[in-house]
Scaffold this motif. Structure first.
Motif, PDB file in Angstrom:
ATOM      1  N   UNK A  53       0.831  -1.203   0.000  1.00 33.64           N
ATOM      2  CA  UNK A  53       0.000   0.000   0.000  1.00 33.64           C
ATOM      3  C   UNK A  53       0.859   1.243   0.000  1.00 33.64           C
ATOM      4  N   UNK A  54       0.235   2.360  -0.358  1.00 41.13           N
ATOM      5  CA  UNK A  54       0.903   3.655  -0.390  1.00 41.13           C
ATOM      6  C   UNK A  54       0.035   4.685   0.324  1.00 41.13           C
ATOM      7  N   UNK A  55       0.677   5.738   0.799  1.00 43.90           N
ATOM      8  CA  UNK A  55      -0.048   6.826   1.444  1.00 43.90           C
ATOM      9  C   UNK A  55       0.533   8.153   0.969  1.00 43.90           C
ATOM     10  N   UNK A  56      -0.320   8.994   0.424  1.00 42.43           N
ATOM     11  CA  UNK A  56       0.100  10.312  -0.043  1.00 42.43           C
ATOM     12  C   UNK A  56      -0.011  11.299   1.115  1.00 42.43           C
ATOM     13  N   UNK A  57       1.074  12.032   1.380  1.00 44.43           N
ATOM     14  CA  UNK A  57       1.094  13.027   2.440  1.00 44.43           C
ATOM     15  C   UNK A  57       1.262  14.415   1.826  1.00 44.43           C
ATOM     16  N   UNK A  58       1.187  15.462   2.668  1.00 45.96           N
ATOM     17  CA  UNK A  58       1.226  16.821   2.129  1.00 45.96           C
ATOM     18  C   UNK A  58       2.628  17.417   2.096  1.00 45.96           C
ATOM     19  N   UNK A  59       3.609  16.691   2.642  1.00 46.20           N
ATOM     20  CA  UNK A  59       5.000  17.140   2.606  1.00 46.20           C
ATOM     21  C   UNK A  59       5.909  15.936   2.370  1.00 46.20           C
TER      22      UNK A  59
END
Length: 285
Positions: A53-59
């Protein structure tokens, strides 16, 4: 992925973006890595050797560490992000960010002259006993301790600064961290001070500063049993490869401040700090 026996690349797993660091979860089930450019956390299943799985963050994703469940599986990931003087909390089971912790405003006054505004917090680790989380701050020139699992602030330890005539103090630029196996000592690489700070985790104070080479950053602990071996030749200045070879034979170069365990069954912790100019090793029981 490299086969350590044949020293050959056996597989490459494409991910989204250039990677900053690569970690293995404490249960050896997953590889976790992050990209600063694409702001993506990637978790790779080691059984299938594919992205789980992957997780997109804001930084941008920078150093991270793991909290485990009672059975040893991964519970949470604590992730440091670009421009954040603190850390993000990611629940491993739900694959979601659940909390964002900002470090205290005090102490402060560092980071600008050191040109580290893009990465004000860049070193984080869970103690081996699983009871505390330690987070370095370039802005504060300090390391902060939090209780686990509550994430309650326990306090901080200030780190050495550099005082030059006619200038404001310059911070140590604290980076990566590592612990002795019993969680009694915390070691912090000070990239701007050519040193490693030694922290007594119970007393919450600095007990030593170890001089090392230029710009020390990544730091780790090797735990091993030292057997009864004859000391191999170890002339001064023989370099990183020979130093590591000597350590793995049960000894280390006396020039690097190491000693052999007097008891063959004793487990010693070898603290490695790699700088741009040399390897520094220290021993702790």
């Amino acid at each position: 992925m490299i086969d350590t026996a044949s020293l050959k690349v056996v597989k490459s797993i494409p991910v989204h973006g250039r990677l900053h660091n690569v970690y293995v979860t404490p249960d050896n089930q997953f590889v976790v890595t992050g990209s600063i450019r694409t702001k993506t956390l990637t978790v790779i299943d080691l059984k299938s050797e594919s992205i789980a799985w992957e997780l997109k963050l804001d930084e941008g994703v920078r150093p991270m560490t793991f909290e485990t469940n009672p059975d040893g599986s991964t519970k949470r990931i604590f992730i440091q992000l670009s421009k954040l003087n603190g850390f993000s909390v990611v629940d491993f089971a739900t694959r979601k960010e659940t909390q964002r912790v900002v470090l205290p405003d005090r102490p402060t006054g560092f980071g600008v002259a050191e040109r580290r505004g893009d990465s004000p917090s860049h070193g984080i680790g869970v103690a081996p006993d699983g009871k505390t989380l330690w987070v370095t701050s370039i802005t504060a020139n300090a390391v902060f301790a939090y209780s686990l699992p509550e994430l309650k602030l326990l306090g901080h330890v200030s780190l050495p600064d550099l005082k030059l005539a006619g200038r404001a103090p310059i911070g140590a630029v604290p980076n990566w961290v590592t612990f002795t196996p019993g969680s009694k000592r915390l070691y912090i690489s000070n990239a701007g001070a050519r040193s490693v700070s030694v922290i007594d985790t119970k007393a919450m104070k600095s007990v030593a500063t170890v001089p090392v080479g230029e710009v020390p950053k990544r730091i780790n602990t090797l735990v091993m049993r030292l057997g009864s071996y004859r000391r191999p030749a170890c002339p001064a200045g023989e370099g990183l490869q020979a130093a590591c070879t000597s350590i793995l034979r049960g000894w280390a170069c006396s020039a690097l401040g190491m000693r052999r365990a007097s008891t063959p069954s004793l487990r010693d912790a070898l603290i490695f700090s790699v700088s741009s100019s040399r390897l520094r090793v220290n021993a702790r029981r």
